[in-house]
Enzyme design. Structure first.
Site, PDB file in Angstrom:
ATOM      1  N   HIS A  45       3.133 -17.915  19.974  1.00 28.87           N
ATOM      2  CA  HIS A  45       4.235 -18.917  19.701  1.00 28.87           C
ATOM      3  C   HIS A  45       4.199 -20.082  18.664  1.00 28.87           C
ATOM      4  O   HIS A  45       5.066 -20.477  17.811  1.00 28.87           O
ATOM      5  CB  HIS A  45       4.485 -19.566  20.922  1.00 28.87           C
ATOM      6  CG  HIS A  45       5.484 -20.621  21.088  1.00 28.87           C
ATOM      7  ND1 HIS A  45       5.187 -21.995  21.456  1.00 28.87           N
ATOM      8  CD2 HIS A  45       6.955 -20.730  20.959  1.00 28.87           C
ATOM      9  CE1 HIS A  45       6.295 -22.704  21.091  1.00 28.87           C
ATOM     10  NE2 HIS A  45       7.270 -22.194  21.144  1.00 28.87           N
ATOM     11  N   GLU A  48       4.860 -18.625  15.245  1.00 27.37           N
ATOM     12  CA  GLU A  48       6.361 -18.681  15.038  1.00 27.37           C
ATOM     13  C   GLU A  48       6.677 -19.973  14.429  1.00 27.37           C
ATOM     14  O   GLU A  48       7.632 -19.888  13.402  1.00 27.37           O
ATOM     15  CB  GLU A  48       7.139 -18.173  16.056  1.00 27.37           C
ATOM     16  CG  GLU A  48       8.593 -18.281  16.101  1.00 27.37           C
ATOM     17  CD  GLU A  48       8.900 -18.994  17.143  1.00 27.37           C
ATOM     18  OE1 GLU A  48       9.666 -20.034  17.284  1.00 27.37           O
ATOM     19  OE2 GLU A  48       8.607 -18.558  18.513  1.00 27.37           O
ATOM     20  N   HIS A  49       6.113 -21.322  14.983  1.00 27.23           N
ATOM     21  CA  HIS A  49       6.268 -22.395  14.591  1.00 27.23           C
ATOM     22  C   HIS A  49       5.909 -22.803  13.205  1.00 27.23           C
ATOM     23  O   HIS A  49       6.652 -23.335  12.521  1.00 27.23           O
ATOM     24  CB  HIS A  49       5.863 -23.424  15.551  1.00 27.23           C
ATOM     25  CG  HIS A  49       6.391 -23.864  16.787  1.00 27.23           C
ATOM     26  ND1 HIS A  49       6.974 -24.977  17.155  1.00 27.23           N
ATOM     27  CD2 HIS A  49       7.096 -22.809  17.721  1.00 27.23           C
ATOM     28  CE1 HIS A  49       7.860 -25.043  18.126  1.00 27.23           C
ATOM     29  NE2 HIS A  49       7.776 -23.772  18.343  1.00 27.23           N
ATOM     30  N   GLU A 125       6.666 -29.744  23.577  1.00 29.92           N
ATOM     31  CA  GLU A 125       7.532 -28.442  24.341  1.00 29.92           C
ATOM     32  C   GLU A 125       6.818 -28.142  25.799  1.00 29.92           C
ATOM     33  O   GLU A 125       7.520 -27.801  26.572  1.00 29.92           O
ATOM     34  CB  GLU A 125       7.486 -27.297  23.234  1.00 29.92           C
ATOM     35  CG  GLU A 125       8.658 -26.344  23.843  1.00 29.92           C
ATOM     36  CD  GLU A 125       8.352 -24.944  22.696  1.00 29.92           C
ATOM     37  OE1 GLU A 125       9.475 -24.211  22.991  1.00 29.92           O
ATOM     38  OE2 GLU A 125       8.173 -25.245  21.605  1.00 29.92           O
TER      39      GLU A 125
END
Length: 407
Positions: A45, A48-49, A125
């Site tokens: 993840h 991806e950021h 997040e």
């Protein structure tokens, strides 16, 4: 649907849709959080950021401006088995969409200072998810269902594992998991397949062949996770081992889940909410992975009604496995067919469908074949699938739900 495999193993698929003036294009990588080592949980993840911080000679701002100057949209998503990078554009700008996606995964500008800033964003997040009980409870359920296994870990990771990620880890992740044999480029809408293949050769032809390797096989363990909350609302999630996507029993199990809690006419909704008023939100779902699946039930109820709600859920599940009717089967079968066909009316629905079939089966599967599989499920099969799932071990996650006791 058309499919071409490049010499390096990259699969290129398309679905032309007459009358559409736009295109959806995505690069789907067969890698997600279940591919991660424990010490780097969350790196898929975070990767991806980070690619959006700059890639291919463009800064983060220039990437955003490039796609928005042509009225398009650029996005990405990470789950447990897949990471996708996607663009929506007018058809004439498909080459730009492919170019930007190719740059993101092949030429990212990883910078240590940017990495530290983005870690803070991911931690926010994570904090937001933890403050949302009906979000984080499914991570708790996953952890209970697949204890001490990669499939049981959170997609977001933890504070410790996110902090441990270095730029060198991101580089290694890209080199290992973004090899041509693990990737599928899919486009749908106003798309010419041969032109898409040419773009793929131009932008991805130099990718190394091979794959990132298969993840550790998962085993449903079952277990309990108990969380506390200072509100009047209580949350319960139950989980049972279920068939994976390619299992012969998958569609029977999915239809059982739909009959139990898949809509307003489902047994859980009707009995818990409409007849007894014990829950505002109550539903079930079946999440399939490569070799296993998770059948889960979620309910949010007042703490004072938690015991009654939990008991009624148990009764509904047990009864459904024995008494699902032909009418219920026909209803959920029709809902499944309608849901599939409705989703295929958009370019993104088509692109996601094609990517999912290729990654699951290694080939194109016609929607008519999926519908035929759904049609073949009979009453004995749906009841048997329900009994099989409910007879195995279970996982349970609760937040503010003190009345639930071990079954």
């Amino acid at each position: 649907m058309k499919l071409t495999t490049l010499p390096n193993g990259l699969r290129v698929a398309s679905r032309e849709m007459p009358g559409i003036e736009t295109a959806a294009v995505g690069l789907y990588a067969e890698t997600g959080s279940r591919n991660e080592p424990a010490r780097l949980n969350g790196i898929a993840h975070l990767f991806e950021h980070m690619v959006f911080k700059g890639a291919g000679g463009r800064s983060a701002r220039e990437i955003s401006e490039a796609i928005e100057d042509v009225g398009g949209d650029l996005n990405a998503c990470t789950d447990r088995e897949t990471t996708s990078f996607t663009a929506s554009v007018m058809a004439e700008h498909l080459p730009l969409g492919v170019e930007l996606i190719a740059d993101l995964v092949q030429r990212p500008h990883f910078n240590a200072d940017e990495l530290e800033r983005e870690k803070d964003v991911v931690l926010q997040e994570l904090g937001e998810a933890r403050d949302t009980p009906n979000d984080i409870i499914f991570d708790d359920l996953q952890s209970a269902a697949y204890a001490d296994q990669p499939l049981g870990r959170s997609v977001l990771g933890t504070e410790e594992t996110i902090d441990a990620v270095a730029v060198s880890d991101l580089d290694d992740w890209r080199q290992i998991h973004y090899r041509a044999g693990s990737l599928t480029l899919v486009a749908a809408g106003k798309v010419d397949h041969e032109r898409l293949v040419d773009l793929a050769v131009s932008r991805f032809g130099g990718l190394a062949a091979g794959t990132g390797g298969a993840p550790e096989p998962a085993r449903f363990t079952g277990g309990d996770r108990v969380g506390r909350a200072s509100s009047d609302q209580a949350h319960l999630a139950l989980g049972f081992g279920a068939p994976g996507q390619t299992d012969p029993d998958y569609y029977a199990a999915r239809l059982f889940s739909d009959a139990v809690g898949g809509g307003m006419s489902s047994r859980l909704f009707q009995q818990l909410r409409e007849e007894r008023g014990l829950a505002y939100s109550v539903y079930s779902l079946l999440q399939p992975w490569a070799e296993t699946g998770l059948f889960s039930i979620y309910a949010a109820t007042a703490r004072r009604q938690s015991a009654a709600a939990a008991q009624l859920i148990e009764e509904v599940l047990a009864d459904a496995a024995e008494t699902i009717t032909e009418r219920e089967l026909q209803r959920v079968r029709t809902q499944a067919k309608a849901g599939l066909l409705m989703s295929l009316e958009s370019p993104w629905g088509q692109a996601h469908y094609v990517a999912r079939q290729i990654q699951t089966y290694g080939r194109l599967v016609k929607p008519a074949d999926v519908i035929a599989d759904v049609e073949r499920v009979d009453l004995d099969q749906i009841r048997a699938a329900g009994r099989k799932m409910l007879s195995g071990p279970r996982a349970r996650a609760t937040i503010g739900f003190p009345a639930v006791r071990a079954a």
